[in-house]
Design a protein around this motif. Structure first.
Motif, PDB file in Angstrom:
ATOM      1  N   GLY A  15       0.830  -1.205   0.000  1.00 43.39           N
ATOM      2  CA  GLY A  15       0.000   0.000   0.000  1.00 43.39           C
ATOM      3  C   GLY A  15       0.862   1.252   0.000  1.00 43.39           C
ATOM      4  N   VAL A  16       1.893   1.266   0.858  1.00 48.86           N
ATOM      5  CA  VAL A  16       2.776   2.437   0.947  1.00 48.86           C
ATOM      6  C   VAL A  16       3.500   2.646  -0.383  1.00 48.86           C
ATOM      7  CG1 VAL A  16       4.886   3.297   2.037  1.00 48.86           C
ATOM      8  CG2 VAL A  16       3.040   2.350   3.435  1.00 48.86           C
ATOM      9  N   VAL A  17       4.042   1.558  -0.933  1.00 48.23           N
ATOM     10  CA  VAL A  17       4.798   1.686  -2.189  1.00 48.23           C
ATOM     11  C   VAL A  17       3.872   2.146  -3.323  1.00 48.23           C
ATOM     12  CG1 VAL A  17       6.137   0.394  -3.900  1.00 48.23           C
ATOM     13  CG2 VAL A  17       6.537   0.010  -1.471  1.00 48.23           C
ATOM     14  N   SER A  18       2.669   1.573  -3.383  1.00 51.01           N
ATOM     15  CA  SER A  18       1.740   1.934  -4.476  1.00 51.01           C
ATOM     16  C   SER A  18       1.170   3.334  -4.297  1.00 51.01           C
ATOM     17  CB  SER A  18       0.574   0.944  -4.537  1.00 51.01           C
ATOM     18  OG  SER A  18       1.038  -0.367  -4.555  1.00 51.01           O
ATOM     19  N   SER A  19       1.065   3.802  -3.045  1.00 50.55           N
ATOM     20  CA  SER A  19       0.426   5.093  -2.802  1.00 50.55           C
ATOM     21  C   SER A  19       1.196   6.233  -3.459  1.00 50.55           C
ATOM     22  CB  SER A  19       0.285   5.350  -1.298  1.00 50.55           C
ATOM     23  OG  SER A  19       1.567   5.504  -0.730  1.00 50.55           O
TER      24      SER A  19
END
Lengths: 513, 313
Positions: free
Chosen positions: B189-193
């Motif tokens: 989630g963090v990387v994709s955000s």
């Protein structure tokens, strides 16, 4: 782990003791983190260690090895009666052995299993051409007749991978061609559920009939204290390490040596199996520049195996610069030929190369980063070989490519592998003329035939000395040294015995920990 | 709309035929052999040949391709060489962790990215915008395996709140299994955000200066209503595109994340199949993944038509 505890574990491994066996209680479930998903659970088909480690809980063989790596009966009632001409082995089976499906084991199951083993298992094929007949004498007796005496037969029958497991005749598919569809054995644990890449769930087999003898190595009584064993694949080595430290697993297989100090916590302790195995540089004796023995000897003379081991394993706690093909606690240990080990003699290497008329054709070293220590050793070897005058072509490929290419002599000069120390020299592929580097010289074949033809221990030891001397003189391989295997266990796990193929019978959980 | 959908379907079919052929060829010309992997480095060439015959890998490439295509036509993706189950079953078993991982990581990404992206655009050039832009750059640059290990060390090893890896043992409930997904979902989630946030910001900047936004403001509409109703609605197309592509990427297997966390998902299945050359699984998994990719693209295209009636295909 306290030093005294560590010393005790290592000592137990050497002496074959099972600590605290008398105080152990039934119950509990353990999670064992493995290096990945096994390629199959059919222990006959695969010779990989992970298959042996898991399947040995489900399946059993006629014989096995005790703590001193001596043969000992398992499903057989006793060691076999061998005829005077050493060609006929009469094996009496134990009574009242039940398979996991409830059926009783008979000699016809054993005969059918052994016939499949001869057809599908690499170790079975090693002896298949020499087998005249396998027959059931009566419901509890099996007879194996050989064309020529072959003393490693019992070791082949006892080994736990590419294994001569006994399975019910009716579960053997039509012909050997079809893979096993069900996994029914006689072992202390039976397969309950297998979710690939998630877990393999084994549960206690309540009708298991133990041997009467005290536990010793893989032999003797196998107490199924644990209710369940779950093998969980954790392919990432760093995640496995963190799982051990967090206490998520009760046993974690194969960890990086760099993590040793971090493993001593309230929830985990390191398990170091010294002299676990040996890295091997296999030379192609069939084709290319290394088919000339003088070039192989030059290569052997050039290498500093001590530097290679230091680069690969760092601390001497994790390796030993040791030339003999067996460590000190094995009966096969001999110093024959070891003066040619770890020479690092570049002048001698140059002389030998000049005498052989080496023309600078590249030496292709086939290696992989599947095992990082293989790659590190290859880099050091490359530096020494180039100083000696070799031209080196490093071919770093993935493991699947390596195990395919190493069967093709036109594609490589050296490939790097490793092996645990096997209980019987004849089990090792380096002596085969159809595997590894295809080592096939008249001297070696003569010594090998003498070695496999006699069953007299003193004679076998003398012939093995001769073979080890030839390994150094003719250099079909370079043994780099000995290395240790690092794992981790929960402090609550009792009775665990470090082994190249960790087993969890005779192991219990101390919930007070 | 129907005509556009039909045109897109023809394109999808062509792509799938190409995928089937190209994947089959690439898998077969890649060095390595499943029989050799199963038997290990010490086996003889004859052992390998024998096992290849037993596994049905000794036929010509044309024969193998023929039977593969015939299988697909019947809905049969073949039998895994290593798993002892059909490719369809293997994929189905792995669908659950991958589905939930995709869902949760996408939710986490959107919860982080949309408000931050909108706020950054609204307060363009402010300290908040500059800080968030820098953070997004960092998040986009962080390798997921590194972030994953960091989270494992902090929240699984040190704090003991989550398991380090896996997806639960026998008999675990769905809630217990979802517990295993928290750390991987946060990682992804963090990387994709970062990407979604950057697109949201850029897209909002494009529309915030448009005439209709100015008109809305001049009519006395509240700022939140202007931004969230009028501006955001028109900025949604590029955002939808990137969210859709991120979803497709995640469905196809967050390969590194699933491997690091030992999740038995589609990504993990593909990695292990490639490493051991499980041809039927590689072919079947890539076919399904490509199909999902194509389907997601198709759905995004159809969504464009709904969101913006001016779009034509």
């Amino acid at each position: 782990m306290r030093p005294s505890t560590f010393a005790f574990l290592v000592g137990a491994a050497v002496l074959g003791l099972t600590p605290a066996a008398s105080a152990q209680e039934k119950g509990g479930v353990i999670d064992v983190a493995t290096i990945g998903e096994p390629p199959t659970l059919d222990a006959m088909v695969s010779s990989t260690d992970i298959v042996g480690m898991i399947s040995q809980h489900i399946f059993e063989t006629l014989f096995t090895f005790d703590a001193d790596w001596n043969l000992t009966p398992l499903l057989a009632a006793s060691l076999p009666t061998i005829s005077d001409d050493a060609r006929t082995y009469t094996i009496e089976l134990r009574e009242n052995i039940a398979f996991h499906d409830g059926s009783a084991m008979t000699s016809s199951d054993v005969v059918a299993s052994l016939k499949r083993w001869l057809e599908v298992a690499a170790r079975g094929k090693q002896v298949a051409a020499n087998v005249e007949a396998i027959e059931a004498v009566d419901a509890r007796t099996v007879k194996i007749t050989l064309k020529e005496p072959y003393s490693p037969l019992l070791s082949l029958l006892a080994f736990n991978n590419s294994a001569a497991i006994v399975i019910p005749e009716e579960t053997i598919p039509d012909g050997a061609a079809t893979p096993l569809a069900t996994f029914v054995g006689t072992g202390p644990y039976m397969l309950k559920e297998h979710k690939p890449d998630q877990y393999i769930q084994l549960v206690r087999f309540d009708d298991y009939v133990m041997r009467d003898e005290d536990p010793s190595g893989f032999g003797g009584a196998r107490h199924a204290y644990l209710d369940e064993i779950r093998f969980v694949p954790v392919p990432d080595i760093n995640t496995r390490t963190e799982g051990a430290i967090a206490g998520q697993f009760d046993f974690v297989d194969t960890l990086p040596v760099e993590s040793y100090d971090r493993l001593t916590t309230e929830k985990s302790e390191p398990v170091l199996l010294e002299h676990f195995g040996w890295p091997i540089f296999v030379m192609n004796t069939k084709e290319g520049v290394l088919s000339d023995m003088r070039v192989r000897q030059a290569l052997q003379a050039a290498l500093s195996t001590s530097d290679m081991l230091a680069a690969a394993f760092g601390d001497t706690k994790f390796y030993a610069v040791d030339g003999p093909m067996y460590p000190a606690n094995y009966a096969w240990r001999t110093e024959a030929g070891v003066e040619l080990y770890n020479q690092a003699n570049l002048d001698k290497a140059k002389e030998l190369l000049a005498a052989a008329g080496y023309d600078g054709k590249p030496l292709r070293i086939l290696t992989s980063r599947q095992y990082e220590f293989h790659y590190k050793m290859a880099l050091v070897a490359q530096a020494y070989l180039e100083q000696a005058g070799f031209k080196v072509d490093m071919q770093v490929v993935d493991w699947a490519t390596l195990v395919q290419r190493n069967k093709k002599p036109e594609l490589w000069e050296i490939f790097i592998t490793h092996s645990p120390f096997l209980p019987e020299p004849a089990l090792n592929f380096i002596l085969s003329k159809s595997a590894g580097g295809w080592w096939d010289t008249p001297e070696k074949e003569k010594a090998l035939t003498a070695f496999t033809s006699t069953s007299v221990p003193e004679e076998r030891k003398a012939h093995w000395e001769e073979l080890q001397k030839l390994i150094f003189e003719q250099a079909p391989i370079v043994k780099v040294g000995d290395f240790a295997s690092l794992s981790a266990k929960s402090p609550a796990l009792e009775g665990f015995r470090p082994s190249p193929w960790p087993a969890f019978w005779n192991v219990s959980l101390n919930e007070k920990q | 709309m129907i005509r556009a959908a039909f045109n897109r379907l023809i394109g999808m079919l062509t792509v799938m035929i190409l995928v089937v052929t190209i994947v089959f060829v690439i898998v077969r010309v890649t060095p390595g052999d499943p029989a050799a992997v199963m038997l290990g480095p010490e086996a003889t060439a004859q052992d390998i040949e024998d096992l290849r015959a037993r596994l049905g890998l000794d036929g010509s490439l044309v024969e193998q391709f023929g039977s593969y295509v015939a299988g697909i036509a019947k809905g049969d993706l073949g039998q895994s060489i290593f798993l002892g189950q059909s490719v369809g079953t293997a994929l189905w078993q792995r669908a659950e962790p991958t589905f939930f991982l995709t869902l949760f990581s996408l939710l986490i990404a959107m919860v982080i990215a949309l408000p931050v992206g909108i706020a950054s655009a609204y307060w363009r050039g402010s300290l908040f915008d500059q800080t968030m832009t820098t953070v997004a750059m960092l998040a986009a640059s962080v390798p997921s395996f590194w972030l994953g290990l960091l989270l494992i060390q902090s929240f699984a090893v040190s704090l003991g709140w989550f398991p380090t890896s896996g997806y639960g043992g026998p008999g675990t409930t769905l809630l217990e299994r979802l517990h295993y997904l928290v750390l991987p979902a946060v990682t992804l989630g963090v990387v994709s955000s970062a990407l979604i946030m950057r697109f949201t910001r850029a897209s909002m900047l494009d529309v915030l200066n448009d005439d209709y936004v100015r008109t809305a403001r001049s009519k006395g509409m509240s700022e939140w209503r202007v931004v969230l109703k009028h501006a955001l609605k028109n900025a949604l197309i590029p955002i939808l595109t990137v969210v859709g592509l991120t979803a497709a990427l995640l469905i196809s297997g967050a390969i590194v994340t699933e491997t690091v966390f030992g999740l038995p998902g589609v990504g993990n299945l593909i990695v292990s199949a490639v490493l051991r050359r499980d041809y039927p699984v590689i072919q079947g998994a890539l076919l399904i993944v490509a199909g999902l990719y194509v389907l997601v693209n198709f759905l995004i295209d159809m969504l464009y038509l709904l969101v913006d009636p001016r779009v034509r295909y």
